[in-house]
Design an enzyme around this catalytic site. Sequence first.
Site, PDB file in Angstrom:
ATOM      1  N   GLU A   1     -25.427  66.448  20.815  1.00 16.76           N
ATOM      2  CA  GLU A   1     -26.615  65.871  20.179  1.00 16.76           C
ATOM      3  C   GLU A   1     -26.239  64.700  19.262  1.00 16.76           C
ATOM      4  O   GLU A   1     -25.115  64.639  18.735  1.00 16.76           O
ATOM      5  CB  GLU A   1     -27.352  66.962  19.394  1.00 16.76           C
TER       6      GLU A   1
ATOM      7  N   ARG B   1     -25.140  75.954  22.008  1.00 15.72           N
ATOM      8  CA  ARG B   1     -26.486  76.214  22.521  1.00 15.72           C
ATOM      9  C   ARG B   1     -26.708  75.708  23.938  1.00 15.72           C
ATOM     10  O   ARG B   1     -27.524  76.265  24.677  1.00 15.72           O
ATOM     11  CB  ARG B   1     -27.542  75.666  21.556  1.00 15.72           C
TER      12      ARG B   1
ATOM     13  N   ASN C   1     -33.383  75.471  15.390  1.00 16.26           N
ATOM     14  CA  ASN C   1     -34.746  75.045  15.756  1.00 16.26           C
ATOM     15  C   ASN C   1     -35.771  75.904  15.032  1.00 16.26           C
ATOM     16  O   ASN C   1     -36.758  75.398  14.481  1.00 16.26           O
ATOM     17  CB  ASN C   1     -34.988  75.195  17.267  1.00 16.26           C
TER      18      ASN C   1
ATOM     19  N   ARG D   1     -33.265  70.691  28.044  1.00 14.13           N
ATOM     20  CA  ARG D   1     -32.719  70.913  26.710  1.00 14.13           C
ATOM     21  C   ARG D   1     -32.199  72.345  26.665  1.00 14.13           C
ATOM     22  O   ARG D   1     -32.568  73.194  27.483  1.00 14.13           O
ATOM     23  CB  ARG D   1     -33.805  70.721  25.647  1.00 14.13           C
ATOM     24  N   HIS D   2     -31.316  72.631  25.720  1.00 11.62           N
ATOM     25  CA  HIS D   2     -30.885  74.004  25.453  1.00 11.62           C
ATOM     26  C   HIS D   2     -32.104  74.862  25.117  1.00 11.62           C
ATOM     27  O   HIS D   2     -33.167  74.343  24.719  1.00 11.62           O
ATOM     28  CB  HIS D   2     -29.912  74.004  24.273  1.00 11.62           C
TER      29      HIS D   2
ATOM     30  N   PHE E   1     -34.346  59.014   4.593  1.00 12.45           N
ATOM     31  CA  PHE E   1     -35.421  59.604   5.392  1.00 12.45           C
ATOM     32  C   PHE E   1     -36.477  58.541   5.702  1.00 12.45           C
ATOM     33  O   PHE E   1     -36.977  58.446   6.834  1.00 12.45           O
ATOM     34  CB  PHE E   1     -36.023  60.779   4.609  1.00 12.45           C
TER      35      PHE E   1
ATOM     36  N   ARG F   1     -43.232  30.249  51.991  1.00 17.77           N
ATOM     37  CA  ARG F   1     -42.179  31.075  51.398  1.00 17.77           C
ATOM     38  C   ARG F   1     -41.319  30.257  50.436  1.00 17.77           C
ATOM     39  O   ARG F   1     -40.856  30.766  49.421  1.00 17.77           O
ATOM     40  CB  ARG F   1     -41.356  31.748  52.494  1.00 17.77           C
TER      41      ARG F   1
ATOM     42  N   ARG G   1     -33.529  62.079  25.859  1.00 17.49           N
ATOM     43  CA  ARG G   1     -34.423  60.914  25.766  1.00 17.49           C
ATOM     44  C   ARG G   1     -33.705  59.664  26.280  1.00 17.49           C
ATOM     45  O   ARG G   1     -34.272  58.866  27.025  1.00 17.49           O
ATOM     46  CB  ARG G   1     -34.852  60.697  24.311  1.00 17.49           C
TER      47      ARG G   1
END
Lengths: 474, 474
Positions: B312, B292, B249, B242-243, B334, B91, B382
Amino acid sequence: MCHIEATQEKAVRAPAGVSKPPRKFAGVVIITTGLPARGKSQLAHSLARRLNWNGESAKVMRVSDYRRKRLEPYASHELFRPDHEANVALRALAQRDAMQDCATWLASGNTVAILDATVVTREQRTEVHDYFSAQLGYRVLFVECVCEDGKTLESNYREILRHSLDYAGMDAAKAAEDLRLKIAHYQKTHQPMDEAEGYPCIRVNTATMEIRACKVNGHVETSVLGYLASVSLKPHTLYFSRHGESEFNVLGKIGGDAVLSARGERYAQALAAKINSMHIPELRVLTSRLRRTIATARGIEAAQEHVAALNELYAGVCEGLSYEEMQEQYPQEFAWRDQDKLRYRYPWGESYVDTMKRVEPVIVDLQQAHNVLVVSHQAILRCIIGYFLDKTPEELPYMEVPLHTIIRISSQGFNYKLEFIKLGIECVNTTRLKPQNCSASRTADDALITVPAHYDIPDPWRNPGTGPTLVQQH
Amino acid sequence: MCHIEATQEKAVRAPAGVSKPPRKFAGVVIITTGLPARGKSQLAHSLARRLNWNGESAKVMRVSDYRRKRLEPYASHELFRPDHEANVALRALAQRDAMQDCATWLASGNTVAILDATVVTREQRTEVHDYFSAQLGYRVLFVECVCEDGKTLESNYREILRHSLDYAGMDAAKAAEDLRLKIAHYQKTHQPMDEAEGYPCIRVNTATMEIRACKVNGHVETSVLGYLASVSLKPHTLYFSRHGESEFNVLGKIGGDAVLSARGERYAQALAAKINSMHIPELRVLTSRLRRTIATARGIEAAQEHVAALNELYAGVCEGLSYEEMQEQYPQEFAWRDQDKLRYRYPWGESYVDTMKRVEPVIVDLQQAHNVLVVSHQAILRCIIGYFLDKTPEELPYMEVPLHTIIRISSQGFNYKLEFIKLGIECVNTTRLKPQNCSASRTADDALITVPAHYDIPDPWRNPGTGPTLVQQH
């Protein structure tokens, strides 16, 4: 860390049939308890400073300030006799004032109210707890300060006699005796906190900094537990310096890892001579890990540690650019930065808010340290010095931290005294003031109007053979 | 919070004549100590999880794992007899292995190593302390776990018998008896930590969660003190959703504060029916403060709290844009987002790293909570679910958290079991996968290739009289 703002949570909605709803995300009231001279006020202010740094909106309501509002000038310890009904009532009113301001503070959407009180009896604690918890639905945490160590108490007494408004102008011997008698009055009714009271409580022994926590949960409260362990109540002095003028400073470029200019090297020598001549006991030096701070501290005779957390605010895609180049390549980013220098983050880089978080380990070290010299960079020193001077986050990006200057801060009770020691070595000015026009559609001239004068290396392909020229916007 | 990376500090340089330099910013070794079944491993893993969340790089080295590497399969409690020399030596070797891995972990630039050990004697603690501190120059913090509460111990035994690799496949009664004898062996030599040992130490009573700290300072160590107070060792279950599908969406727009679509409303009804039928004891519901999520939770019969920290991820200048509009208006942004979705922050908005920090108060609440349903948003869930499942920050932005699905996680020792409960209400897909081409110079087609199908409201000025049309990139 993106939004430095108060976030008032919406009241809990309980459908019919569901009993008293939990208010896990309501405001928190922190209440100090303990005899005078145990370090309560200093702990309270240290806590507020740290909580505000971490995005809470905290404020200390100090009962003694409210008492002075109701009764000035302070006459003597008689005010604190537990058998003097009128005085007991007056102090109860002052505490009520402070409590009401705590409630108003939280009702206005702030997150933490700190009631800097003595509440030395169980009955007083129950009253305060029930007001905030049962009546108003806030979460309550007691912080009890205890200290039986004679040496620590003597030091605390000295600090109180030096800085308390009650003793300003009073004969020193008389003041010392008055403080002794004031504490004796409190001791007559003092009941230390007891687990049986059942309230969430952190007990701090302010001599040994041994800490004990019971029933402490919730994000604010558990953070407070950690913050309390990193406070020191001992008077201390800290030194700061930016690196000497760098070759990038000379060219008006930001970021990078440039070496010192000739004048920067002269400053490094002057700094070492000055600091070495001061013979500061057990001096420690912290630098960033960039060449310009390490070179600046090189001649100082003390243990040195190079810490990445002290590196300059990282400008991402703009590293190594001059303001003129930033305006040319990223005019939108340049305008955004001017609009909100505190929160603006360079693409792939950092914001002031990011660096506030990043330097926190150094702040924690410095809070408990004495005689440390930090050699770092403009944005980073704005954050660190701003922390100790209770600057709001919004003030940080425009604080004056000049090149070639030693900055000394020394604790004075729970505040700090600031001194600049200029070493008289010439250098460029690197401080760009906020321009009047921060719109993304402004002209380049408007965007660059506050850029301080600097040298420019001309593009050798366009103007071969020319040397550096001084660029001045207007 | 900008750089999630290990920052190894440069070794201290001490000029001649200066004695042993301080290593304030060296790595930290946290060592658990105490009898078996006191919650050490669970505390160790909870600490690692929270430290990693806050930008440290922490890892648990569990001595029992190293022991199993040297000796498998586990035979019986005889292994732990203090009078069996060969077993004691074995050990000790396993502990050495774990210690060496701790040292390697820190030497590789990581910041915190957690040695999950028993080290029940003073001599063992001195040996471990000296190895890390005197020999290697790291900072050391002991975390002692004590528990004398019969009920808590019984619960801990059950968890060990259920999840320990040593007892996998062993007859239940035999295993229970073996665990009892193993603990008895440890008790023969056990010496609780004593202040006289002089080491920084946090003692946690894992039944009452009373905490006591001695000589704890430094940023990591004081943070650990707060983290320990927010751990719970009780088994628990949490629910997430989630909502319901929102009108944004449907249109492929991000952010905003849209109401539910007709299908989203149907999900809200189905969710309430399902959750109400489960009769979850003392259920609490947390939602964000956006319409939402509040609408999605409306029919659930339980106390509800609307918490801004659950809103969010805020997309700043891109709030309310579709991906097509973002590509048109901010092609550079982006592309940057696709290059590093974890750290990318929308101008005036947030990054995943920002939201990791923002949701921490909710995580602290959930760590100690049982039977809570969190109704929130894709990025936020997430982060929260990723926390409990020990996801790396890099994994978070691509975790699958589908619409119209209840997600349940239940503790299993120090890990969590994940279940998806689909409610079968149709909805759009909102998950945009990372495209192959993330360069800022890519074409719009390349940038938009992974945008999921959604409806589009045509510009009424250009195409008067037309209704919504389905947009599909390819």
